[in-house]
Design a protein around this motif. Structure first.
Motif, PDB file in Angstrom:
ATOM      1  N   PHE A 134       5.138   7.342  -0.201  1.00  0.00           N
ATOM      2  CA  PHE A 134       5.360   6.632   1.058  1.00  0.00           C
ATOM      3  C   PHE A 134       4.800   5.217   0.970  1.00  0.00           C
ATOM      4  O   PHE A 134       3.642   5.009   0.622  1.00  0.00           O
ATOM      5  CB  PHE A 134       4.689   7.408   2.195  1.00  0.00           C
ATOM      6  N   ARG A 135       5.665   4.233   1.286  1.00  0.00           N
ATOM      7  CA  ARG A 135       5.228   2.851   1.269  1.00  0.00           C
ATOM      8  C   ARG A 135       4.836   2.459   2.679  1.00  0.00           C
ATOM      9  O   ARG A 135       5.701   2.227   3.526  1.00  0.00           O
ATOM     10  CB  ARG A 135       6.356   1.936   0.796  1.00  0.00           C
ATOM     11  N   ALA A 136       3.546   2.405   2.934  1.00  0.00           N
ATOM     12  CA  ALA A 136       3.088   2.037   4.276  1.00  0.00           C
ATOM     13  C   ALA A 136       3.273   0.533   4.481  1.00  0.00           C
ATOM     14  O   ALA A 136       3.681   0.090   5.547  1.00  0.00           O
ATOM     15  CB  ALA A 136       1.625   2.417   4.448  1.00  0.00           C
ATOM     16  N   VAL A 137       2.949  -0.226   3.457  1.00  0.00           N
ATOM     17  CA  VAL A 137       3.137  -1.673   3.509  1.00  0.00           C
ATOM     18  C   VAL A 137       3.815  -2.051   2.201  1.00  0.00           C
ATOM     19  O   VAL A 137       3.431  -1.583   1.137  1.00  0.00           O
ATOM     20  CB  VAL A 137       1.789  -2.410   3.645  1.00  0.00           C
ATOM     21  N   ASP A 138       4.841  -2.896   2.312  1.00  0.00           N
ATOM     22  CA  ASP A 138       5.696  -3.122   1.156  1.00  0.00           C
ATOM     23  C   ASP A 138       5.898  -4.626   0.936  1.00  0.00           C
ATOM     24  O   ASP A 138       6.727  -5.244   1.576  1.00  0.00           O
ATOM     25  CB  ASP A 138       7.037  -2.416   1.411  1.00  0.00           C
ATOM     26  N   GLY A 139       5.102  -5.190   0.066  1.00  0.00           N
ATOM     27  CA  GLY A 139       5.278  -6.592  -0.306  1.00  0.00           C
ATOM     28  C   GLY A 139       5.128  -7.563   0.852  1.00  0.00           C
ATOM     29  O   GLY A 139       5.951  -8.437   1.065  1.00  0.00           O
ATOM     30  N   LYS A 186       0.861  -1.178   0.000  1.00  0.00           N
ATOM     31  CA  LYS A 186       0.000   0.000   0.000  1.00  0.00           C
ATOM     32  C   LYS A 186       0.896   1.226   0.000  1.00  0.00           C
ATOM     33  O   LYS A 186       1.746   1.403   0.877  1.00  0.00           O
ATOM     34  CB  LYS A 186      -0.894   0.020   1.243  1.00  0.00           C
ATOM     35  N   ARG A 187       0.714   2.042  -1.037  1.00  0.00           N
ATOM     36  CA  ARG A 187       1.510   3.265  -1.118  1.00  0.00           C
ATOM     37  C   ARG A 187       0.594   4.460  -0.958  1.00  0.00           C
ATOM     38  O   ARG A 187      -0.500   4.501  -1.491  1.00  0.00           O
ATOM     39  CB  ARG A 187       2.211   3.333  -2.470  1.00  0.00           C
ATOM     40  N   TYR A 188       1.037   5.443  -0.194  1.00  0.00           N
ATOM     41  CA  TYR A 188       0.367   6.739  -0.146  1.00  0.00           C
ATOM     42  C   TYR A 188       1.329   7.725  -0.790  1.00  0.00           C
ATOM     43  O   TYR A 188       2.289   8.144  -0.139  1.00  0.00           O
ATOM     44  CB  TYR A 188       0.069   7.160   1.292  1.00  0.00           C
ATOM     45  N   GLY A 189       1.130   8.031  -2.041  1.00  0.00           N
ATOM     46  CA  GLY A 189       2.091   8.874  -2.751  1.00  0.00           C
ATOM     47  C   GLY A 189       3.406   8.113  -2.852  1.00  0.00           C
ATOM     48  O   GLY A 189       3.435   6.981  -3.328  1.00  0.00           O
TER      49      GLY A 189
END
Lengths: 501, 303
Positions: free
Chosen positions: B13-18, B8-11
């Motif tokens: 910023f990767r809040a959750v990455d793989g 999950k990316r916000y712009g």
């Protein structure tokens, strides 16, 4: 669907429990009652008896003025009595028509059998004007300038005194001086002194009495029969107001036609009030859930569109119940007034017949469905926008900034409402009809004037499209914004949400 | 419940990455991580409240939690209730949104409140409840419809030790009845007492995923001995990672991952190293967490 209804029901029930809702329901009828009754009440009870000094330098006019004022006072007493009596009639009773001079004893004798028992006694209202003797120490025959100087200081200082012919002290409202005309055949001059320039009734009555008397004497002097004059003066051109829209034989413009022209304004105003009465509820309902973070639980149970739709339906229903109750009250009061007016023998079709006329007007045409449709579509449009605003804000204060813009936008129809009925199919009205936020307001104003069919169908399609678009876009903003905290979203941010980025 | 390389990316910023996860049915699964690790975002993606930028989510065999929402219960991190509603009405309302009938939901709400000592407060507006009571009401609201999967985001924060215990009982009770519980926390003691499996995430990535025992093994076990003999014979043991003298004949070994402290004892015995003291200490979840997350979390807090 089930979830949207559950949400709608909760919103409805919770908002219907609030004090604001019940105040809203009661407030409007109260404003009507106050608006209708208070001025009348004040006119009856609020204006004190006006004491005045009359100085007549002509020697003839004082009697004329006094007689005119006395006639007026008699009429006033008679009206007060009829009003008092009509509220106390036995069922089916009616009042005889007023005739001649009013005499309380005689009137009671005539009306008495028609009245219910134990109605109490009639209290005559205190007189409107009373001529009093001048303040002590004033010589009315002396020099005019000196006399006026003295009266002037009494009036300006508002001092009270006990006139020689009375027991209670009075303070002067006015001093009227009647002088001879400048030439032998000129009308007399009235010099009217008063601190109060707003209440012109006394000045006008004296003026009318003097003028009428002078004219009458002039006719006689010129050898014209006053009866002829009176007949000629009362002659009028016959005016028949016709409308080309109506069927042959029914072209006469009646009260229903006036209603047809002005009732839409009432509906425009109603939509306006309805939107604002629920705006705060809409904002509160989202902002509460956002600040409490209940929104997360809700969104794990329902889709944003269900949530949005549920809130919209629930809160809109609250507003509709409120508006419905106002209309209901209006009709109830109208019927009640019509009923009592019929009982007192007054000719029907006057102001008290309005609700009836309104009912017939609305009942037998497509106007009511058109109003309903534009009202609902407009209501949904504004509600969706306000809900979306609420979903981007974390506090009511933030939301108020956006609401300011909405209020400004909504001022336009209120202003337009004053001129659109006069030219309902003119260029301004047509132009405004096609601007979606104004469509419902302007079209409600226009429907009774038979706008072109393409305008009606076109704007309806436009409005439906806008509603769908608004709900969809607001759903997206809602979804993106509800889980956000911190700064309220900027317009460009909202636009990105709508586009789904 | 399964996540497959979800991001999950916000712009930028990767809040959750793989992130990939697999939660077996009927277990208590802990999502651990420092502040800002992406725990809440992960849970929101599982619930379908937030859509992942990429990757696949599967809940109870469905692609989206929304299609099985009647079987999922959720307690968000920040707690709040409708202030003007009665406690029982709030619980019943959320239960009806999860598909229960109004009547059923109302009965269930009162029963739950009774069972958890809040029976007297059933008809009290939630604004009049204490914070702890309010939170309990919210927990009850999340399980009122008897969900198969319960997701609790920081359920213990703000509760006193007694109520934390009550909540732990509720969670264990759910497990006993075959329900799956997914809970996030940064208090290791709760995870250690409750969870069967944990995932430790930091910076949106999974650093560890496995049972508690496996987690503990991330941190080498330590062995302390006291001897007057030479330790020469032990130098070549493969399971020994580090040897430190604590003075006065006392020594501390750090063992390789997965090594059995018993093997050290055995080696001492066979090599005739006479011991006057032997103790083996197993790492706690806390140690494992600090070791895995420590550098990244500290770095994050300096940024």
């Amino acid at each position: 669907m089930r979830n949207a209804l559950l949400i709608a029901w909760r919103e409805f029930a919770e908002n219907a429990k609030t004090r604001g809702f019940w105040f809203g329901i009661l407030l409007f009828p109260m404003i009507w009652i106050i608006g209708a009754q208070v001025p009348a009440f004040l006119a009856k009870k609020g204006t004190p008896t006006r004491n005045f000094v009359l100085v007549d330098r002509t020697g003839r006019m004082a009697a004329v003025v006094e007689a005119a004022l006395e006639r007026d006072e008699q009429r006033r007493q008679g009206e007060a009595f009829r009003e008092w009596a009509s509220a106390r009639l036995v069922p089916g009773g009616s009042l005889p028509l007023a005739k001649g001079e009013f005499d309380l004893g005689q009137a009671l004798g005539e009306v008495g059998p028609m009245l219910r028992t134990n109605v109490g006694s009639f209290e005559s209202p205190s007189p409107r004007f009373r001529r009093v003797e001048p303040p002590p120490g004033i010589t009315i025959d002396g020099d005019l300038n000196a006399l006026e100087g003295e009266l002037r200081s009494w009036l300006r200082e508002g001092r009270s005194y006990v006139p020689v012919d009375a027991k209670v002290p009075v303070s002067l409202f006015a001093a009227a001086l009647i002088l001879e005309g400048k030439t032998s055949n000129a009308a007399p001059v009235l010099r009217f002194w008063s601190e109060n320039q707003a209440d012109t009734a006394l000045r006008e009555k004296i003026d009318n009495a003097l003028s009428a008397d002078f004219r009458l004497r002039e006719y006689v002097r010129l050898g014209i029969d006053p009866k002829v004059v009176s007949r000629v003066e009362n002659a009028r051109a016959e005016v028949v107001n016709l409308s080309p829209r109506k069927a042959a034989g029914e072209e006469r413009v009646g009260i229903a036609d006036l209603l047809r022209q002005w009732a839409p304004s009432a509906f425009v105003y109603l939509l306006w009030v309805a939107v604002f009465s629920i705006a705060q509820m809409l904002l509160n309902s989202v902002i509460e859930e956002k600040s409490n973070r209940i929104i997360e639980v809700l969104l794990s149970s329902v889709t944003p569109v269900e949530l949005m739709a549920g809130k919209l339906v629930g809160i809109a229903a609250v507003g509709l119940v409120m508006v419905g109750s106002w209309i209901g009250t209006l009709f109830l009061v109208g019927f009640w007034m019509a009923g009592s007016a019929a009982a007192s023998g007054a000719a029907s079709g006057g102001a008290s017949g309005l609700p009836m006329e309104l009912m017939t007007l609305l009942g037998d045409s497509w106007i009511l469905p058109a109003f309903g449709l534009y009202f609902l579509l407009g209501y949904v449009l504004y509600s969706a926008v306000i809900l979306a605003i609420g979903s981007t804000c974390n506090t009511i204060k933030e939301a108020q900034n956006y609401m300011g813009v909405i209020v400004l936008l909504m001022m336009v129809p209120l202003v337009a409402m004053t001129f659109i009925p006069r030219d309902p199919n003119g260029p301004i009205a047509t132009f405004l009809s096609w601007i979606p936020p104004y469509t419902p307001f302007v079209m409600m104003n226009r429907v009774t004037a038979g706008p072109p069919l393409r305008d009606v169908l076109g704007t309806l399609v436009l409005l439906v499209a806008c509603d769908v678009l608004a709900i969809w876009a607001c759903g997206r903003i809602f979804r993106a914004a509800v889980l956000r905290t911190g700064q309220p979203a900027s317009i460009s941010q909202m636009w990105r949400w709508v586009r789904g980025r | 419940m399964e996540l497959e390389s979800v991001s999950k990316r916000y712009g930028d910023f990767r809040a959750v990455d793989g992130l990939s996860l697999s939660v077996p049915q009927g277990c208590i699964y802990g999502v651990l991580g420092p502040n800002g690790a992406g725990k809440t975002t992960t849970l929101r993606m599982i619930l379908g409240v937030v859509e992942p930028t990429s990757g696949r989510v599967s809940v109870l065999g469905h692609g989206s939690a929304m299609s099985v929402r009647e079987r999922v219960g959720y307690l968000p991190e920040e707690k709040g209730l409708y202030r003007k509603m009665k406690a029982s009405a709030v619980i019943a309302y959320f239960a009806t949104l999860k598909g229960m009938s109004r009547r059923q939901a109302d009965l269930r709400a009162r029963e739950l409140l009774d069972r958890h000592g809040l029976g007297l407060f059933a008809d009290v507006k939630t604004e009049a409840l204490s914070k702890g009571m309010g939170q309990k009401v919210q927990v009850l609201a999340s399980i009122a419809h008897d969900p198969d999967l319960v997701i609790l985001d920081e359920p213990f924060s703000g509760l006193d030790p007694v109520n934390q215990g009550v909540l732990e009982e509720i969670v264990r009770d759910l497990k006993e009845r075959g329900r799956t519980v997914l809970l996030s926390t940064h208090v290791m003691a709760h995870a250690e007492r409750l969870c069967d499996r944990v995932v430790i995430i930091s910076g949106g990535r999974s650093l560890f995923d496995g049972t508690l025992a496996e987690a503990r093994r991330v941190v080498p076990a330590k062995v302390r001995i006291r001897t007057r003999d030479s330790l020469e014979p032990l130098q070549d043991l493969p399971m020994l990672r580090e040897l430190r003298s604590l003075g006065d004949g006392r020594w501390e070994f750090e063992l390789e991952e997965g090594a059995d402290p018993q093997a050290v004892l055995e080696a001492c015995f066979t090599n005739q190293v006479r011991l006057s003291h032997f103790s083996a200490s197993e790492a706690t979840l806390h140690d494992a967490f600090v070791r895995l997350v420590g550098p990244a979390a500290r770095e994050a807090s300096y940024r």
